[in-house]
Design a protein around this motif. Structure first.
Motif, PDB file in Angstrom:
ATOM      1  N   MET A   1       3.036  -8.722  30.484  1.00  0.00           N
ATOM      2  CA  MET A   1       3.832  -8.122  31.546  1.00  0.00           C
ATOM      3  C   MET A   1       5.330  -8.234  31.247  1.00  0.00           C
ATOM      4  N   ARG A   2       5.760  -9.363  30.688  1.00  0.00           N
ATOM      5  CA  ARG A   2       7.173  -9.527  30.360  1.00  0.00           C
ATOM      6  C   ARG A   2       7.591  -8.555  29.254  1.00  0.00           C
ATOM      7  N   ILE A   3       6.725  -8.335  28.279  1.00  0.00           N
ATOM      8  CA  ILE A   3       7.030  -7.375  27.210  1.00  0.00           C
ATOM      9  C   ILE A   3       7.106  -5.960  27.769  1.00  0.00           C
ATOM     10  N   ILE A   4       6.192  -5.617  28.658  1.00  0.00           N
ATOM     11  CA  ILE A   4       6.196  -4.285  29.270  1.00  0.00           C
ATOM     12  C   ILE A   4       7.469  -4.084  30.102  1.00  0.00           C
ATOM     13  N   ILE A   5       7.853  -5.083  30.882  1.00  0.00           N
ATOM     14  CA  ILE A   5       9.067  -4.979  31.698  1.00  0.00           C
ATOM     15  C   ILE A   5      10.298  -4.833  30.811  1.00  0.00           C
ATOM     16  N   GLY A   6      10.383  -5.652  29.768  1.00  0.00           N
ATOM     17  CA  GLY A   6      11.520  -5.564  28.855  1.00  0.00           C
ATOM     18  C   GLY A   6      11.600  -4.220  28.161  1.00  0.00           C
ATOM     19  N   ALA A   7      10.457  -3.725  27.697  1.00  0.00           N
ATOM     20  CA  ALA A   7      10.434  -2.427  27.015  1.00  0.00           C
ATOM     21  C   ALA A   7      10.812  -1.302  27.974  1.00  0.00           C
ATOM     22  N   THR A   8      10.336  -1.371  29.204  1.00  0.00           N
ATOM     23  CA  THR A   8      10.667  -0.352  30.198  1.00  0.00           C
ATOM     24  C   THR A   8      12.166  -0.326  30.478  1.00  0.00           C
ATOM     25  N   LEU A   9      12.762  -1.504  30.621  1.00  0.00           N
ATOM     26  CA  LEU A   9      14.205  -1.554  30.851  1.00  0.00           C
ATOM     27  C   LEU A   9      14.986  -0.964  29.677  1.00  0.00           C
ATOM     28  N   LEU A  10      14.572  -1.285  28.458  1.00  0.00           N
ATOM     29  CA  LEU A  10      15.258  -0.731  27.296  1.00  0.00           C
ATOM     30  C   LEU A  10      15.090   0.781  27.202  1.00  0.00           C
TER      31      LEU A  10
ATOM     32  N   LEU B   1      14.719   2.844  29.694  1.00  0.00           N
ATOM     33  CA  LEU B   1      15.584   3.433  30.713  1.00  0.00           C
ATOM     34  C   LEU B   1      17.029   3.524  30.236  1.00  0.00           C
ATOM     35  N   VAL B   2      17.488   2.520  29.512  1.00  0.00           N
ATOM     36  CA  VAL B   2      18.861   2.538  29.003  1.00  0.00           C
ATOM     37  C   VAL B   2      18.997   3.535  27.861  1.00  0.00           C
ATOM     38  N   ILE B   3      18.034   3.548  26.949  1.00  0.00           N
ATOM     39  CA  ILE B   3      18.108   4.437  25.783  1.00  0.00           C
ATOM     40  C   ILE B   3      18.069   5.907  26.200  1.00  0.00           C
ATOM     41  N   THR B   4      17.277   6.229  27.218  1.00  0.00           N
ATOM     42  CA  THR B   4      17.164   7.615  27.674  1.00  0.00           C
ATOM     43  C   THR B   4      18.250   7.995  28.671  1.00  0.00           C
ATOM     44  N   ASN B   5      19.222   7.106  28.885  1.00  0.00           N
ATOM     45  CA  ASN B   5      20.352   7.340  29.794  1.00  0.00           C
ATOM     46  C   ASN B   5      19.941   7.560  31.248  1.00  0.00           C
ATOM     47  N   ASN B   6      18.821   7.038  31.664  1.00  0.00           N
ATOM     48  CA  ASN B   6      18.452   7.059  33.074  1.00  0.00           C
ATOM     49  C   ASN B   6      19.223   5.997  33.847  1.00  0.00           C
ATOM     50  N   VAL B   7      19.704   4.991  33.142  1.00  0.00           N
ATOM     51  CA  VAL B   7      20.520   3.934  33.727  1.00  0.00           C
ATOM     52  C   VAL B   7      21.802   3.868  32.903  1.00  0.00           C
ATOM     53  N   SER B   8      22.940   3.800  33.574  1.00  0.00           N
ATOM     54  CA  SER B   8      24.199   3.756  32.835  1.00  0.00           C
ATOM     55  C   SER B   8      25.178   2.805  33.505  1.00  0.00           C
TER      56      SER B   8
END
Length: 56
Positions: A16-25, A27-34
């Motif tokens: 779950m921690r790996i999935i959460i970390g990957a999801t956050l990254l 979101l940043v890489i695809t510019n959904n979060v800035s």
């Protein structure tokens, strides 16, 4: 006084921690979060990966 830390991180928690970390990254890489949110997301992702891999 001596502290004896016991690992309390199971396989499901690590996944779950790996999935959460990957999801956050993602979101940043695809510019959904800035901006500051992106900085916070990257920091949280790194923390999640460290906790998953080292399991303290």
């Amino acid at each position: 006084m001596e502290l004896d830390w016991v690992k309390n991180l199971g396989t499901a928690d690590r996944i779950m921690r790996i999935i959460i970390g990957a999801t956050l990254l993602v979101l940043v890489i695809t510019n959904n979060v800035s901006g500051w949110w992106a900085t916070g997301a990257v920091i949280l992702a790194i923390i999640q990966f460290f906790e998953a891999f080292f399991g303290y």
